[in-house]
Design a protein around this motif. Structure first.
Motif, PDB file in Angstrom:
ATOM      1  N   SER A   1     -11.748   0.275  -5.423  1.00 11.83           N
ATOM      2  CA  SER A   1     -12.458   1.064  -4.422  1.00 11.83           C
ATOM      3  C   SER A   1     -13.607   0.318  -3.775  1.00 11.83           C
ATOM      4  CB  SER A   1     -12.997   2.348  -5.064  1.00 11.83           C
ATOM      5  OG  SER A   1     -11.981   3.054  -5.730  1.00 11.83           O
TER       6      SER A   1
ATOM      7  N   THR B   1     -13.550  10.946   3.678  1.00 12.80           N
ATOM      8  CA  THR B   1     -12.158  11.367   3.835  1.00 12.80           C
ATOM      9  C   THR B   1     -12.081  12.844   4.188  1.00 12.80           C
ATOM     10  OG1 THR B   1     -11.447   9.723   2.194  1.00 12.80           O
ATOM     11  CG2 THR B   1      -9.914  11.509   2.679  1.00 12.80           C
TER      12      THR B   1
ATOM     13  N   GLY C   1       1.537   5.117   0.282  1.00 13.38           N
ATOM     14  CA  GLY C   1       0.914   6.286   0.893  1.00 13.38           C
ATOM     15  C   GLY C   1       1.770   7.519   0.702  1.00 13.38           C
TER      16      GLY C   1
ATOM     17  N   THR D   1      -2.873   1.604  -4.669  1.00  8.97           N
ATOM     18  CA  THR D   1      -2.149   2.725  -5.239  1.00  8.97           C
ATOM     19  C   THR D   1      -2.909   4.032  -5.090  1.00  8.97           C
ATOM     20  OG1 THR D   1      -1.276   3.664  -7.307  1.00  8.97           O
ATOM     21  CG2 THR D   1      -3.124   2.145  -7.496  1.00  8.97           C
ATOM     22  N   THR D   2      -2.165   5.119  -4.947  1.00  9.47           N
ATOM     23  CA  THR D   2      -2.760   6.460  -4.865  1.00  9.47           C
ATOM     24  C   THR D   2      -2.524   7.260  -6.143  1.00  9.47           C
ATOM     25  OG1 THR D   2      -0.739   7.326  -3.831  1.00  9.47           O
ATOM     26  CG2 THR D   2      -2.487   6.547  -2.368  1.00  9.47           C
TER      27      THR D   2
ATOM     28  N   ASP E   1       0.861  -1.189   0.000  1.00 10.85           N
ATOM     29  CA  ASP E   1       0.000   0.000   0.000  1.00 10.85           C
ATOM     30  C   ASP E   1       0.893   1.233   0.000  1.00 10.85           C
ATOM     31  OD1 ASP E   1      -2.169   1.759   0.257  1.00 10.85           O
ATOM     32  OD2 ASP E   1      -2.014   1.716   2.444  1.00 10.85           O
TER      33      ASP E   1
ATOM     34  N   GLY F   1      -6.234   2.514  -1.754  1.00  9.54           N
ATOM     35  CA  GLY F   1      -5.610   2.324  -0.447  1.00  9.54           C
ATOM     36  C   GLY F   1      -6.596   2.293   0.708  1.00  9.54           C
TER      37      GLY F   1
ATOM     38  N   THR G   1      -5.856   8.596  -7.438  1.00 11.10           N
ATOM     39  CA  THR G   1      -6.391   9.556  -6.470  1.00 11.10           C
ATOM     40  C   THR G   1      -5.670  10.890  -6.576  1.00 11.10           C
ATOM     41  OG1 THR G   1      -6.638   7.641  -5.015  1.00 11.10           O
ATOM     42  CG2 THR G   1      -7.068   9.799  -4.062  1.00 11.10           C
ATOM     43  N   ASN G   2      -4.349  10.847  -6.556  1.00  9.76           N
ATOM     44  CA  ASN G   2      -3.570  12.079  -6.595  1.00  9.76           C
ATOM     45  C   ASN G   2      -3.734  12.813  -7.913  1.00  9.76           C
ATOM     46  OD1 ASN G   2      -2.634  11.467  -4.052  1.00  9.76           O
ATOM     47  ND2 ASN G   2      -0.726  10.567  -4.758  1.00  9.76           N
TER      48      ASN G   2
END
Length: 751
Positions: free
Chosen positions: A286, A369, A8, A72-73, A6, A307, A76-77
């Protein structure tokens, strides 16, 4: 061999099985190239396991296949920072701007100065197709071949890096959408060259006008240049065959927006794992299950909450093993805090999620979040008011105490208050610099009178934001927090969990073993899951009436007319002769489920998997605009009324109910991990106390024992104040709390 990784903001967390038991490895993340830390972790773990294998059995061979599971982010990022691809949006002519118009609802209803984030697709990249499908799925207008060829050329000239196709009512009949997608694939692969416009006019403004560019192409005023690579194409009936054109289009656009970056990352990582280790890659999605790297690279929209989803699954599994079913998951990492509520029915999914103000309607775990994490920056506004987050120090430069950052963070405040120990290291690698931290925080405290008061203020502000998030998923949705256990994890979660539990009246805090890597553990334990859905719009009017198929077009009128196709009339009449009540309704929905399950079984078979299908239906009262997802069962109508009453405070059992979407979740179970269970020993824990130090609680410095968690054994009990340190996290136990170590080495804290 299975490895779960994971990535982060600060650390890359890894969990793997070492001699049958879960083991943890944490490495500093490499934000510039996330794959670097992932591959480094794989090399380190495989070397450890291979060395242990050789030590146990001389002559052992590396015969075990490697399976890497990744949260993975990247997607998201890219979405949060708006650093995705240039997307060409193709839709039914006249509806090009729906992607920017959205819904009437505003996020800031009373803020006249609120400015929404810009649309992912600029006006010059929105294209219309002259086609039309009726609400009942009848083809009214089909696009012409010449028009599609010209449209394909316009997109080639637009500078688009990805294509999103979402035609009106394509979920009812995808024929036109398939034709458009085929034309684009043919046009993009037709030759080794692309057409570049050479405007006959000298007006420089026309050089950037897409209409002029298209006219020039049609006039054959062109020249040939080197071909651009094939563009990824995202198609709505493949990704989300459901109604609501804006949400469907937005979801497909997000997929196209992420495809080059997130999809490319997954593809490169999968290739590296295959070439270097001969292994395979799975990615956490997700919705709480893993999918193959191949699918994740083509449908990255399913990995936006990759994540955090692992954390929800991990929290549910370990809490259930310890005997706790009603839990609130509290995952505090370096950049953000993710909260979720799980009851006896298990983790909940939603199709109404919003990320960066954009609706994403593929199934996601219901996670809320907030931008409050260990690395969240403390700052003062122009009025001198203290704020914490949402900006974060991340892994580079990181908090002040890591040695490079210069702005105060929540982690720095915990160090100043004595809750983190500078004599110990985080993740076995990071030595905290207390002197440097105090110096920089003292410079940044602004109007606050003392350094300690400033640090305590940072903690209070951050915890207020997290408390609000927990109230949103519990109290505001009809759940009493006093009936739940707070399961805290993430590197910073156990630092703040007891304080939040007291504020919310939660009676227990549960700190699992390996809390700083629970998201990775959840990924390791996750099943292979794939979700399928279809909009059906069938009104389940009453126990004695034949179900009616609803016209999508009728929703706009106050007096709704129900229309049935002749085939539906005949089929439902036959059903009505034999069945009545809920059995009749379920039989009418059966063919739709069978169709989805056949498709799911075929896809799983191609991957060598055998799945079990779980059915559910999105139900609502006739005339409502939103639905509740209910398991498909004989009692689904009663279940819907009960769920509606719990969620909204009322129910009307005399009112007609509509089945809007049918959903199938296909699940291939992963091999279960066996957690060691030990006998309870003595209650005294003196062997785990390593030192005493002063720690601030509620404005007072108190002598507090520091315990090493590795030295605690099941049956140990102690009371706060206490600090429990371990490899992946630190737990703060305030005065008045008591701690019990259970058979699985979890900490159960009574507030």
């Amino acid at each position: 061999m299975r490895i779960a990784i994971d990535t982060g903001g600060t650390f890359t967390d890894c969990v793997y099985l070492n001699n049958g038991a879960p083991a943890v490895l944490k490495l500093l993340s490499t934000p510039g190239d996330p794959a670097k830390s992932v591959l480094e972790a794989i090399r380190a773990i495989t070397a450890r396991v291979w060395a242990a294998l050789q030590a146990r059995a001389s002559g052992a061979r590396k015969s075990e296949c490697l399976e890497v599971r990744h949260g993975t982010t990247i997607g998201t990022n890219a979405l949060l920072e708006r650093k995705g691809a240039r997307v060409a949006f193709v839709t039914t002519s006249g509806f090009e701007d729906t992607i920017a118009i959205g819904r009437q609802a505003r996020q800031d209803l009373y803020n006249w100065m609120a400015t929404p984030k810009p649309c992912l697709v600029p006006p010059e990249l929105r294209f219309g197709v002259n086609e039309r499908v009726s609400a009942e799925g009848e083809i009214l207008i089909s696009p012409g071949a010449q028009e599609l060829a010209e449209l394909s050329e316009q997109v080639r000239l637009s500078g688009a890096e990805s294509i999103a196709i979402s035609l009106l009512f394509s979920f009812a009949n995808p024929k036109n959408e398939k034709q458009v997608a085929a034309a684009f694939r043919q046009g993009l692969c037709a030759s080794d060259t692309v057409v570049e416009q050479t405007p006959p006019t000298s007006n420089p403004m026309e050089a950037h006008n897409p209409e002029v560019g298209a006219r020039n192409v049609s006039e054959k005023s062109v020249r040939r240049t080197q071909a651009q690579p094939n563009l990824p194409i995202s198609i709505s009936h493949e990704i989300l065959p459901e109604f609501r054109e804006y949400e469907r289009a937005a979801t497909v656009v997000v997929n196209a927006y992420l495809a080059p970056k997130a999809g490319g990352y997954v593809h490169r990582l999968e290739s590296a794992i295959q070439n270097e280790h001969g292994g395979s890659l799975y990615v956490m999605q997700s919705s709480g299950g893993i999918i193959s790297g191949k699918l994740a690279s083509t449908e990255p929209v399913r990995t936006v909450l990759s994540g955090p989803a692992g954390g929800v699954i991990g929290a549910h599994r370990v809490a259930q093993l310890a005997g706790f079913e009603n839990i609130i998951g509290f995952d505090m990492g370096g950049t953000s805090t993710d909260v979720s509520l799980i009851d006896s029915s298990g983790p909940r999914t939603t199709s109404e999620a919003r990320v960066s103000e954009i609706p994403i309607s593929v199934p996601m775990l219901d996670i809320h979040t907030v931008g409050a994490g260990g690395g969240s920056l403390a700052w003062f506004d122009r009025g001198g008011i203290l704020h914490v987050g949402p900006a974060s120090a991340g892994a580079d430069p990181g908090p002040i105490c890591y040695g490079r950052g210069e702005q105060p963070t929540v982690t720095d405040a915990n160090l100043v208050l004595g809750r983190l120990d500078p004599d110990l290291t985080l993740a076995g690698t990071v030595q905290l610099d207390e002197e440097r931290t105090r110096r920089f925080i003292d410079k940044a405290r602004g109007p606050i009178s003392s350094l300690d008061e400033f640090a305590a203020g940072i903690i209070r502000v951050a915890e207020a934001e997290m408390e609000k998030a927990i109230r949103l998923i519990s109290v505001e949705r009809g759940h009493d927090p006093r009936e739940f256990t707070l399961v805290c994890f993430g590197g910073a979660g156990p630092l703040h969990a007891c304080s939040l539990a007291r504020a919310l009246g939660i009676p227990r805090v549960f700190v699992p073993a390996m809390p700083g890597a629970l998201s990775a553990l959840g990924i390791l334990m996750s099943d292979v899951v794939r979700d399928y859905s279809r909009t059906v719009m069938i009104e389940l009017t009453s126990q004695d009436e034949v179900p009616a198929k609803v016209s999508f077009a009728s929703f706009a009128r106050p007096s709704r007319t129900l229309r049935l196709k002749a085939s539906d009339h005949n089929a439902s009449a036959k059903v009505a002769d034999k069945l009545s009540g809920s059995d009749q309704m379920r039989s009418f929905l059966e063919p739709y489920f069978a169709e989805l399950e056949t498709k799911a079984a075929a896809e799983f078979h191609r991957e060598g998997l055998t799945g079990v299908a779980a059915r559910s239906v999105d139900l609502r009262y006739a005339g409502q605009g939103y639905e509740l997802n209910i398991p498909f069962a004989a009692t689904m109508l009663n279940d819907f009324h009960a769920a509606h009453r719990k969620r909204y405070g009322h129910a009307d059992e005399t009112r007609g109910v509509e089945a809007v979407n049918v959903r199938v979740r296909m699940i291939a179970r992963s091999e279960q991990i066996k957690f060691p269970r030990n006998q309870r020993g003595p209650s005294k824990c003196d062997q785990a106390i390593t030192k005493q130090k002063k720690v601030m609680f509620e404005g007072k410095w108190i002598h507090t024992p520091i315990l090493q968690r590795d030295l605690l054994v099941p049956g140990n009990e102690f009371a706060g104040p206490a600090i429990v340190h371990e490899y992946s996290a630190t737990t703060v136990v305030p005065p008045g709390c008591t701690v019990d170590v259970d058979e699985y080495s979890n900490l159960v804290i009574k507030i």
